[in-house]
Design a protein around this motif. Structure first.
Motif, mmCIF file in Angstrom:
data_model
loop_
_atom_site.group_PDB
_atom_site.id
_atom_site.type_symbol
_atom_site.label_atom_id
_atom_site.label_comp_id
_atom_site.label_asym_id
_atom_site.label_seq_id
_atom_site.Cartn_x
_atom_site.Cartn_y
_atom_site.Cartn_z
ATOM 1 N N GLU A 240 0.825 -1.277 -0.047
ATOM 2 C CA GLU A 240 -0.055 -0.108 -0.008
ATOM 3 C C GLU A 240 0.910 1.260 -0.084
ATOM 4 O O GLU A 240 1.657 1.546 0.937
ATOM 5 N N PRO A 241 0.705 2.054 -0.947
ATOM 6 C CA PRO A 241 1.670 3.184 -1.161
ATOM 7 C C PRO A 241 1.423 4.121 0.061
ATOM 8 O O PRO A 241 0.418 4.314 0.705
ATOM 9 N N PHE A 264 0.384 12.464 -11.697
ATOM 10 C CA PHE A 264 0.404 11.574 -10.729
ATOM 11 C C PHE A 264 1.667 11.516 -9.882
ATOM 12 O O PHE A 264 2.930 11.863 -10.928
ATOM 13 N N ARG A 265 1.936 11.192 -9.060
ATOM 14 C CA ARG A 265 3.229 11.117 -8.139
ATOM 15 C C ARG A 265 2.960 10.307 -7.123
ATOM 16 O O ARG A 265 1.987 10.541 -6.120
ATOM 17 N N ILE A 266 3.514 9.024 -7.035
ATOM 18 C CA ILE A 266 3.382 8.036 -6.007
ATOM 19 C C ILE A 266 4.717 7.967 -5.276
ATOM 20 O O ILE A 266 5.663 7.636 -5.560
ATOM 21 N N HIS A 267 4.505 8.273 -3.806
ATOM 22 C CA HIS A 267 5.416 8.007 -2.967
ATOM 23 C C HIS A 267 5.221 6.773 -2.164
ATOM 24 O O HIS A 267 4.382 6.542 -1.481
ATOM 25 N N THR A 298 11.138 1.421 -5.865
ATOM 26 C CA THR A 298 11.222 1.065 -4.435
ATOM 27 C C THR A 298 12.236 -0.170 -4.188
ATOM 28 O O THR A 298 13.232 0.204 -3.262
ATOM 29 N N LEU A 299 11.961 -1.056 -4.959
ATOM 30 C CA LEU A 299 12.659 -2.314 -4.675
ATOM 31 C C LEU A 299 14.068 -1.916 -5.564
ATOM 32 O O LEU A 299 15.141 -2.393 -4.906
ATOM 33 N N LYS A 300 14.177 -1.418 -6.534
ATOM 34 C CA LYS A 300 15.370 -0.984 -7.155
ATOM 35 C C LYS A 300 16.392 -0.327 -6.209
ATOM 36 O O LYS A 300 17.702 -0.420 -6.352
ATOM 37 N N ASN A 301 15.520 0.958 -5.854
ATOM 38 C CA ASN A 301 16.309 1.747 -4.773
ATOM 39 C C ASN A 301 16.960 1.035 -3.713
ATOM 40 O O ASN A 301 18.070 1.352 -3.144
ATOM 41 N N GLY A 310 11.241 4.829 -2.832
ATOM 42 C CA GLY A 310 11.101 4.813 -4.233
ATOM 43 C C GLY A 310 9.551 5.466 -4.608
ATOM 44 O O GLY A 310 8.723 5.535 -3.592
ATOM 45 N N SER A 311 9.676 6.117 -5.552
ATOM 46 C CA SER A 311 8.537 6.803 -5.967
ATOM 47 C C SER A 311 8.325 6.857 -7.654
ATOM 48 O O SER A 311 9.481 6.539 -8.239
#
Length: 634
Positions: A240-241, A264-267, A298-301, A310-311
């Motif tokens: 859940e973001p 859109f911008r998802i944190h 998020t996983l990559k960072n 991640g965002s």
């Protein structure tokens, strides 16, 4: 049933007037029966039944030009003249076959139709509108025999307001896609892991890309979740973001007309630190894609050497075909809303599809103006206010470095290997550059309309020519006019070309089941993902069963994260290319080793084609989960 216009048994003494009246009467009967047949059900003369689930299932029979002319001639129902011998007309049996062929051609043309029962009567419905009537008949203005009349009726149907609105609503709904997801999940996952997917489906049933992304991650984490039940609730919380920002972006074009797009911008998760992630400007952009990109980031960072959240985000605005002033006005309007959520300790955007140096420059300029300070820069564009001189090359170079690490463990090298690359943007072009530098033979690039193959392989001069073509917004087809050994294939993908290594660098789900089969048959043994989630679930299964090694984008694409943080942390604008590449290679090697170690810790052998996929997800998840445990329920 259709009746013959004439026959040998007809009284030869009948006068001309009676003959004409009888023929005309038969002609009218034919039209009435056809109208009833097509609107209600099949006639007695034809064994073919429309009482099926869908007309799409009918297999069309292609007829020759002579047969088509014959059919058209017969459908007009010519009247016999005095000089014609009535005994020479077509027999009844022949006409039955012709009618059947007409109906099959009709069914092939009208693939939007299906048959259902309404008030006890079978009727032909539109598969989009789920309605029937004049706008949805096979042809309200003529018979079914003329191909031109068929197409004019289809055009009328497609242009009807009812159909357009229904089509828009259907495209907005993902019900059909979502319906297939639980079946696939249950077939692959344990009950515990499947429950996580089921919960996500129940919460966000319409977000197909996000559900697919979750499915891949949970499948890779099955062994981790089974060893610690606490990770189930941890994973549910992670999915859940933390924050979803959706806003309107009004802007004015060069003609003074107002347009509104959605931003859109998802944190997604900030457990490890401030957010970093791309901005994508593309007409297909929606909340599902924004969430999937943000989760992948998020996983990559988390897998990178830096502690970052991640965002991701963007807009359904398409920069193609827009002037610089229109793009500037859009970017400024976009940043008017987003700037309050950005900052060095909050979130800094990077380049993604549709966002390059021009767009990032406009965005940063408006951000600096609104925020009243210039601490931290947006990572991405190579301009005088940005950081490292090789930032834009980092992702593409990192993919090649990662492939080199895989090959080194196999006692092989890139030199001489045939490589297929999809896409023709920044990442794809830099992949080509580094492949050539290592002696590989890259042979393809692609765009949204097809792909280009050069059997001689690209070199630096050819890459420069490709860049000129793209800069001038020309088609890749123009390349073939200069280099005779190359060829451009319309509406095709490069995955059937003979190759050793594949670099998908275009967009998500660009490799489907048939593409994966083509890759295996073409000799490919390594797939290095340059785009996020380039393979469909079915394609993943094919590659796994064929023992094709897959380097996931969350590991192979870490190069962009590394370069962005190097320019922000060290603020060194004078790196030499050698120094920068040395730092990048070191970071890629560290990422590669972390993924393999995590895979080994949970029982995946180094030689397994799934080792990197599972190891990367495991390492990233455990890093985030440990941080979430330390910080409590926040």
């Amino acid at each position: 049933m259709l009746l013959p216009i004439g026959g040998g048994g007809m009284n030869s003494t009948m006068d001309d007037m009676n003959l004409i009246q009888q023929a005309q009467r038969h002609h009218l009967v034919v039209r009435e029966i056809e109208e009833i047949d097509l609107e209600i059900g099949p006639g007695d003369d034809d064994g073919h039944s429309f009482a099926q689930n869908s007309l799409i299932a009918v297999t069309p029979q292609e007829s020759s030009a002579d047969e088509h002319r014959e059919n058209k001639h017969m459908m007009v129902s010519q009247l016999p003249t005095d000089s014609e011998d009535m005994s020479k007309t077509q027999p009844v049996k022949k006409k039955k076959k012709v009618v059947k062929r007409w109906r099959e051609e009709w069914a092939d043309t009208y693939k939007w139709a299906y048959v259902d029962v309404k008030d006890g009567t079978p009727r032909i419905f539109c598969s989009v509108c789920r309605d029937y009537g004049r706008k949805h008949r096979r042809n309200p203005y003529g018979n079914e025999g003329s191909r031109n009349m068929q197409m004019s009726a289809l055009e009328e149907h497609n242009n009807s307001l009812l159909h357009k609105e229904a089509l828009r609503l259907q495209m907005a709904s993902k019900d059909k896609l979502v319906a297939d997801k639980p079946v696939y999940v249950k077939a692959l996952m344990s009950k515990t892991s499947g429950s996580i997917i089921e919960a996500a489906l129940k919460r966000d049933p319409q977000e197909a890309e996000f559900i697919q992304c979750i499915q891949e991650a949970v499948h890779a984490l099955e062994r981790v979740i089974s060893k610690n039940s606490n990770y189930v609730s941890m994973m549910e919380r992670l999915l859940e973001p933390e924050r979803m920002i959706i806003f309107r972006v009004p802007w004015v074009d060069d003609r003074g007309e107002t347009h509104v797009n959605r931003g859109f911008r998802i944190h997604f998760n900030q457990t490890l630190g401030p957010c970093r992630g791309g901005l994508r400007f593309h007409s297909s952009m929606n909340l599902s894609i924004a969430k999937f990109l943000s989760f992948e980031q998020t996983l990559k960072n988390a897998l990178s050497p830096y502690r970052l959240g991640g965002s991701s985000g963007g807009s359904d605005f398409d920069p193609k075909g827009k002037s610089d002033s229109e793009i500037m006005r859009f970017c400024q309007s976009f940043m008017n809303e987003l700037f309050r959520y950005l900052g060095p300790d909050k979130d800094l955007p990077t380049e993604e599809m549709g966002v390059g140096t021009r767009e990032m420059g406009f965005l940063y300029g408006q951000y600096r103006r609104l925020a009243g300070q210039s601490q931290g820069s947006f990572t991405g564009p190579r301009v005088n206010w940005s950081g490292s001189s090789l930032r834009t090359e980092a992702t593409g170079y990192g993919l090649v470095f990662f492939a080199q690490l895989i090959l080194a463990d196999m006692n092989k090298e890139l030199k001489g290997l045939r490589c297929v690359v999809s896409g023709s943007g920044k990442i794809a072009m830099h992949v080509l550059e580094k492949l050539i530098a290592y002696g590989a033979v890259p042979i393809t690039v692609s765009d949204s309309k097809g792909y280009l193959v050069d059997e001689d392989g690209f070199d630096f001069m050819k890459i420069s020519f490709l860049r000129d073509i793209k800069a001038q917004h020309r088609s890749l087809r123009d390349y073939s006019k200069t280099y005779a050994r190359s060829k451009y294939y319309d509406e095709s993908k490069p995955w059937n070309e003979r190759c050793d290594v594949a670099f998908p660098c275009a967009s998500q789900n660009e490799i489907d089941h048939s593409d994966a089969v083509n890759l295996v048959n073409s000799g490919c043994r390594i797939v290095v993902e340059g785009s996020n989630m380039p393979c469909t679930p079915e394609a993943v299964d094919v590659l796994r069963k064929a023992n094709v090694i897959v380097a996931p984008s969350m590991a192979a694409g870490v190069g962009g994260v590394v370069a962005g943080e190097l320019e922000l942390k060290e603020c060194n604008l004078n790196w030499s290319p050698e120094d920068f590449e040395s730092k990048l290679q070191e970071a890629m090697k560290l990422t590669y080793q972390r993924a393999l170690k995590a895979a080994s810790d949970f029982g995946y052998q180094k030689e397994s084609p799934e080792a990197l996929v599972h190891g990367a997800a495991i390492s990233a998840f455990l890093t985030i989960a440990n941080g979430m445990t330390d910080q409590g329920c926040v």
